[in-house]
Motif scaffolding. Structure first.
Motif, PDB file in Angstrom:
ATOM      1  N   ARG A 118       0.814  -1.213   0.000  1.00  7.04           N
ATOM      2  CA  ARG A 118       0.000   0.000   0.000  1.00  7.04           C
ATOM      3  C   ARG A 118       0.849   1.264   0.000  1.00  7.04           C
ATOM      4  O   ARG A 118       0.429   2.295  -0.500  1.00  7.04           O
ATOM      5  CB  ARG A 118      -0.907   0.007   1.233  1.00  7.04           C
ATOM      6  N   VAL A 129     -11.211  12.088  -5.133  1.00 10.25           N
ATOM      7  CA  VAL A 129     -10.371  12.473  -3.990  1.00 10.25           C
ATOM      8  C   VAL A 129     -10.337  13.985  -3.798  1.00 10.25           C
ATOM      9  O   VAL A 129     -10.088  14.470  -2.697  1.00 10.25           O
ATOM     10  CB  VAL A 129      -8.929  11.929  -4.134  1.00 10.25           C
ATOM     11  N   GLN A 164     -14.412   4.991  -3.774  1.00 10.33           N
ATOM     12  CA  GLN A 164     -14.204   5.141  -2.331  1.00 10.33           C
ATOM     13  C   GLN A 164     -14.001   3.791  -1.653  1.00 10.33           C
ATOM     14  O   GLN A 164     -13.232   3.686  -0.688  1.00 10.33           O
ATOM     15  CB  GLN A 164     -15.391   5.885  -1.705  1.00 10.33           C
ATOM     16  N   ILE A 206     -10.425   2.838  -2.284  1.00  7.00           N
ATOM     17  CA  ILE A 206      -9.546   3.662  -1.449  1.00  7.00           C
ATOM     18  C   ILE A 206      -9.559   3.165  -0.008  1.00  7.00           C
ATOM     19  O   ILE A 206      -8.510   3.039   0.635  1.00  7.00           O
ATOM     20  CB  ILE A 206      -9.984   5.147  -1.519  1.00  7.00           C
ATOM     21  N   GLY A 241      -6.214   1.525   1.586  1.00  4.54           N
ATOM     22  CA  GLY A 241      -5.515   2.488   2.430  1.00  4.54           C
ATOM     23  C   GLY A 241      -4.797   3.555   1.646  1.00  4.54           C
ATOM     24  O   GLY A 241      -3.879   4.204   2.152  1.00  4.54           O
ATOM     25  N   TYR A 242      -5.211   3.767   0.395  1.00 10.72           N
ATOM     26  CA  TYR A 242      -4.552   4.766  -0.455  1.00 10.72           C
ATOM     27  C   TYR A 242      -4.663   6.159   0.158  1.00 10.72           C
ATOM     28  O   TYR A 242      -5.717   6.544   0.678  1.00 10.72           O
ATOM     29  CB  TYR A 242      -5.193   4.762  -1.843  1.00 10.72           C
ATOM     30  N   ARG A 243      -3.593   6.910   0.118  1.00 12.90           N
ATOM     31  CA  ARG A 243      -3.574   8.295   0.580  1.00 12.90           C
ATOM     32  C   ARG A 243      -2.929   9.165  -0.489  1.00 12.90           C
ATOM     33  O   ARG A 243      -1.922   8.784  -1.090  1.00 12.90           O
ATOM     34  CB  ARG A 243      -2.766   8.439   1.878  1.00 12.90           C
ATOM     35  N   VAL A 244      -3.530  10.327  -0.686  1.00 13.19           N
ATOM     36  CA  VAL A 244      -2.965  11.267  -1.656  1.00 13.19           C
ATOM     37  C   VAL A 244      -1.622  11.774  -1.137  1.00 13.19           C
ATOM     38  O   VAL A 244      -1.496  12.141   0.036  1.00 13.19           O
ATOM     39  CB  VAL A 244      -3.919  12.461  -1.877  1.00 13.19           C
ATOM     40  N   ASN A 245      -0.624  11.787  -1.987  1.00 16.92           N
ATOM     41  CA  ASN A 245       0.690  12.332  -1.642  1.00 16.92           C
ATOM     42  C   ASN A 245       0.613  13.850  -1.811  1.00 16.92           C
ATOM     43  O   ASN A 245       0.870  14.401  -2.891  1.00 16.92           O
ATOM     44  CB  ASN A 245       1.764  11.735  -2.556  1.00 16.92           C
ATOM     45  N   PRO A 287      -7.055  18.818   6.052  1.00 19.34           N
ATOM     46  CA  PRO A 287      -7.258  17.611   5.236  1.00 19.34           C
ATOM     47  C   PRO A 287      -6.968  17.812   3.751  1.00 19.34           C
ATOM     48  O   PRO A 287      -6.756  16.846   3.020  1.00 19.34           O
ATOM     49  CB  PRO A 287      -8.750  17.295   5.461  1.00 19.34           C
TER      50      PRO A 287
END
Length: 341
Positions: free
Chosen positions: A8, A31, A47, A50, A54-58, A97
């Protein structure tokens, strides 16, 4: 198959798009909360991927690609104001956020400092600005032509093409005055009021006060409108001046909570009981109002909606520089506490 935690860490937007069977642009729209561009079913599918991966925007990488600093300026006239402190906290919480940090800057309510905040060299270090404009005019703002996204807050009129979040000044002042009239008051002192002049917070709130009096056929006594500042010391000085001049009053409307709290201090020093001898109302519904003795009735300008509106307009402007300008002013409401009961 759901990626394992080790996998991930390197997950990209393209990976999410592949797993959700959509385009990368669709994932970007989800996102970045551009819901109008994605169907509800597709949004739920993206969603779900995601959430499961556990994807998170860098955020730093995205800001670097977009040429952004991740910094938003909130320029205010007064750091000592409880209202601006609470507004800053609300905005910081909402911006975090989205990968932005909030920086507060002091303008001292002067035209020079407000214009300096909008100058190109200064704005180069930030992505956008939220300006509480108290000295500048619509012409000043138009002439400044800031190159970065701007949301103006406050009661000064703004030229076409600028986003503006204001308060329901006239309506809120009517509510405050009505609350005092309903409690039996007839001679209501206004701290920080202004009977005429260019459109501004004091002028608009005084107009609401006058409208409420007129609607009840209560005559206006101009000696009860005390011009000046709206801080703690201003409220105290105004009450001391009224008492020294022999001006009779049975209620006080402070145009800010700070002015009302300062007035309460002077009333206590003069041996006047609240609300038995003098009823008091403030404006802003700050946390301090709940700790006053007695707790202070206050106009709630809908602080949460104001913060939501500022952030919404700011993010929209950052996303689309050509979006139509918008002005919003949430309706105010009255919060009744012991100072008027």
């Amino acid at each position: 198959m759901t990626p394992q935690p080790a996998e991930r860490a390197g997950l990209t937007m393209a990976d999410v798009a592949r797993l959700a069977d959509v385009s990368v642009m669709t994932v970007s729209n989800v996102v970045n909360d551009r819901a109008e561009r994605v169907s509800a079913e597709t949004r739920r599918r993206v969603q779900a991927v995601i959430a499961s991966t556990g994807y998170r925007v860098n955020v730093p990488a995205r800001q670097l690609r977009q040429g952004r600093t991740g910094s938003i300026v909130l320029a205010v006239p007064d750091f000592a104001s409880a209202y601006f402190g609470e507004l800053g906290a609300r905005l910081a919480e909402r911006l975090r956020p989205h990968g932005f940090r909030l920086v507060m800057e002091l303008t001292r309510g002067t035209l020079d400092d407000e214009l300096a905040t909008l100058s190109s060299p200064h704005l180069d270090g930030h992505d956008a600005i939220i300006l509480s404009m108290t000295a500048g005019t619509a012409r000043d703002l138009a002439d400044a032509q800031p190159r970065k996204p701007l949301v103006v807050i406050g009661e000064r009129s703004v030229p076409p093409g600028f986003d503006h979040v204001a308060m329901d000044n006239i309506g809120g002042a009517r509510l405050a005055t009505d609350a005092l009239l309903d409690a039996g008051a007839r001679r209501i002192a206004v701290i920080g009021g202004q009977l005429d002049g260019p459109e501004s917070m004091p002028v608009l709130r005084t107009q609401g006060y006058r409208d409420a009096l007129a609607s009840r056929s209560v005559p206006l006594d101009e000696s009860l409108v005390v011009a000046g500042g709206v801080g703690l010391a201003d409220g105290e000085r105004a009450i001391r001046a009224l008492i020294k001049a022999g001006v009779k009053f049975d209620a006080v409307f402070g145009l800010t909570d700070a002015a009302a709290l300062g007035a309460m201090s002077a009333l206590a020093a003069a041996g006047l009981r609240i609300p038995h001898d003098v009823k008091v109302v403030g404006w802003d519904n700050t946390e301090l109002a709940t700790y006053a003795i007695p707790p202070l009735s206050s106009v709630e300008p809908d602080n949460e909606a104001i913060a939501d509106g500022i952030v919404r307009l700011l993010l929209r402007r950052l996303d689309d520089a050509d979006a139509p300008a918008e002005t919003t002013a949430p309706p105010a409401r009255m919060v009744h506490r012991e100072s008027t009961r």
